[in-house]
Each structure stands twice: as C-alpha cells, then as structure tokens.
Design a protein around this motif. Sequence first.
Motif, PDB file in Angstrom:
ATOM      1  N   ARG A 186       4.259   5.801  -5.810  1.00 13.68           N
ATOM      2  CA  ARG A 186       4.307   5.770  -7.029  1.00 13.68           C
ATOM      3  C   ARG A 186       3.135   6.755  -7.626  1.00 13.68           C
ATOM      4  NH1 ARG A 186       4.069   0.271  -6.746  1.00 13.68           N
ATOM      5  NH2 ARG A 186       1.940   0.196  -7.156  1.00 13.68           N
ATOM      6  N   GLU A 187       1.818   6.816  -6.874  1.00  5.67           N
ATOM      7  CA  GLU A 187       0.719   7.679  -7.281  1.00  5.67           C
ATOM      8  C   GLU A 187       1.072   9.172  -6.945  1.00  5.67           C
ATOM      9  OE1 GLU A 187      -2.100   6.871  -8.854  1.00  5.67           O
ATOM     10  OE2 GLU A 187      -1.661   4.536  -9.001  1.00  5.67           O
ATOM     11  N   GLN A 218       0.765  -1.197  -0.126  1.00  8.65           N
ATOM     12  CA  GLN A 218       0.060  -0.139  -0.008  1.00  8.65           C
ATOM     13  C   GLN A 218       0.788   1.129  -0.066  1.00  8.65           C
ATOM     14  OE1 GLN A 218      -2.959  -0.179   3.226  1.00  8.65           O
ATOM     15  NE2 GLN A 218      -4.260   1.361   2.322  1.00  8.65           N
ATOM     16  N   SER A 265       3.769   1.561  -1.197  1.00  5.76           N
ATOM     17  CA  SER A 265       4.747   1.723  -2.434  1.00  5.76           C
ATOM     18  C   SER A 265       3.778   2.075  -3.401  1.00  5.76           C
ATOM     19  CB  SER A 265       5.165   0.139  -2.872  1.00  5.76           C
ATOM     20  OG  SER A 265       5.608   0.029  -4.038  1.00  5.76           O
ATOM     21  N   LYS A 266       2.368   1.446  -3.213  1.00  2.00           N
ATOM     22  CA  LYS A 266       1.531   2.160  -4.560  1.00  2.00           C
ATOM     23  C   LYS A 266       1.056   3.881  -4.128  1.00  2.00           C
ATOM     24  CE  LYS A 266      -3.204   1.795  -6.063  1.00  2.00           C
ATOM     25  NZ  LYS A 266      -4.653   0.974  -6.016  1.00  2.00           N
ATOM     26  N   ILE A 299      -6.207   5.396  -3.892  1.00  2.42           N
ATOM     27  CA  ILE A 299      -5.392   4.800  -2.614  1.00  2.42           C
ATOM     28  C   ILE A 299      -6.339   4.999  -1.584  1.00  2.42           C
ATOM     29  CG2 ILE A 299      -2.962   5.047  -3.616  1.00  2.42           C
ATOM     30  CD1 ILE A 299      -3.033   7.899  -2.344  1.00  2.42           C
TER      31      ILE A 299
END
Length: 120
Positions: A36-37, A30, A32-33, A93
């Motif tokens: 990135r976003e 989560q 990591s996401k 997210i």
Amino acid sequence: MIYKVGQLKSAEPALVTLTRERLPIQIALQVSKYIREIAVQVKNFDELRNNLVVKYGKPIPGKEDDYEVTPENMDSFLKDIQPYLEQEVDLPIEKIKISELPSDVRLTPTEAAQLEYFLE
C-alpha cells in the motif's frame, strides 16, 4: 525508514511475489502495508516516467498511445529521470526479519536482491 524511489520501484515485483505465499499473519500484514505504501510512490514515479517517455520519445507504430524513448534522446531521458529515482521517501515500514519467514518461502536470487532493503 528512508528509501529511494528507485529501491521501491525495483522491490515492487518481489513484494507481489510474497503476497502469493502463505505467511504468518504478522508478516502478511506487514507485506500488505508495504504494498500500500509503495504503490503510491510507484504510481507517482510511473506517471512522471510516462511524461518523460512522451517528451523524449516518439509513438510506437501500430500501438496507439504507446511511446518509446528515441536513441538520440536516451541520455537526456536518463539525466532527467535519475533525480527521481534517487529521491528519498520516508515510509512508516519496518524491515521484515528473515528468521520470521516460513522456511518454505522461496524467492529467486533476483527477487531476493529486489527485497534487500526490506529484509534483515
């Protein structure tokens, strides 16, 4: 969820701090996401900010390609940058549940404040 670009910009350093922690796999993915976003939005904002710094600033002596906003232009700079900080972005997210973080995860009060919009 809807976030303001200013919230994303301020949360980025604290999220990087979380990447240094050993987290449960679900939370690690989560985070990591998130990074990135958020990186895309922060990069766009930083480019815009840099353009405004050049527009309202002057070169820093001895530092090629580095600019700083002049005091007489600071109000104009802030007026121009504020709408971008307030711009809303819909990111896929979800908030991290504090109860799912390991009890040994440590954040400074500043980092906790930076993550306030991403934790529940």
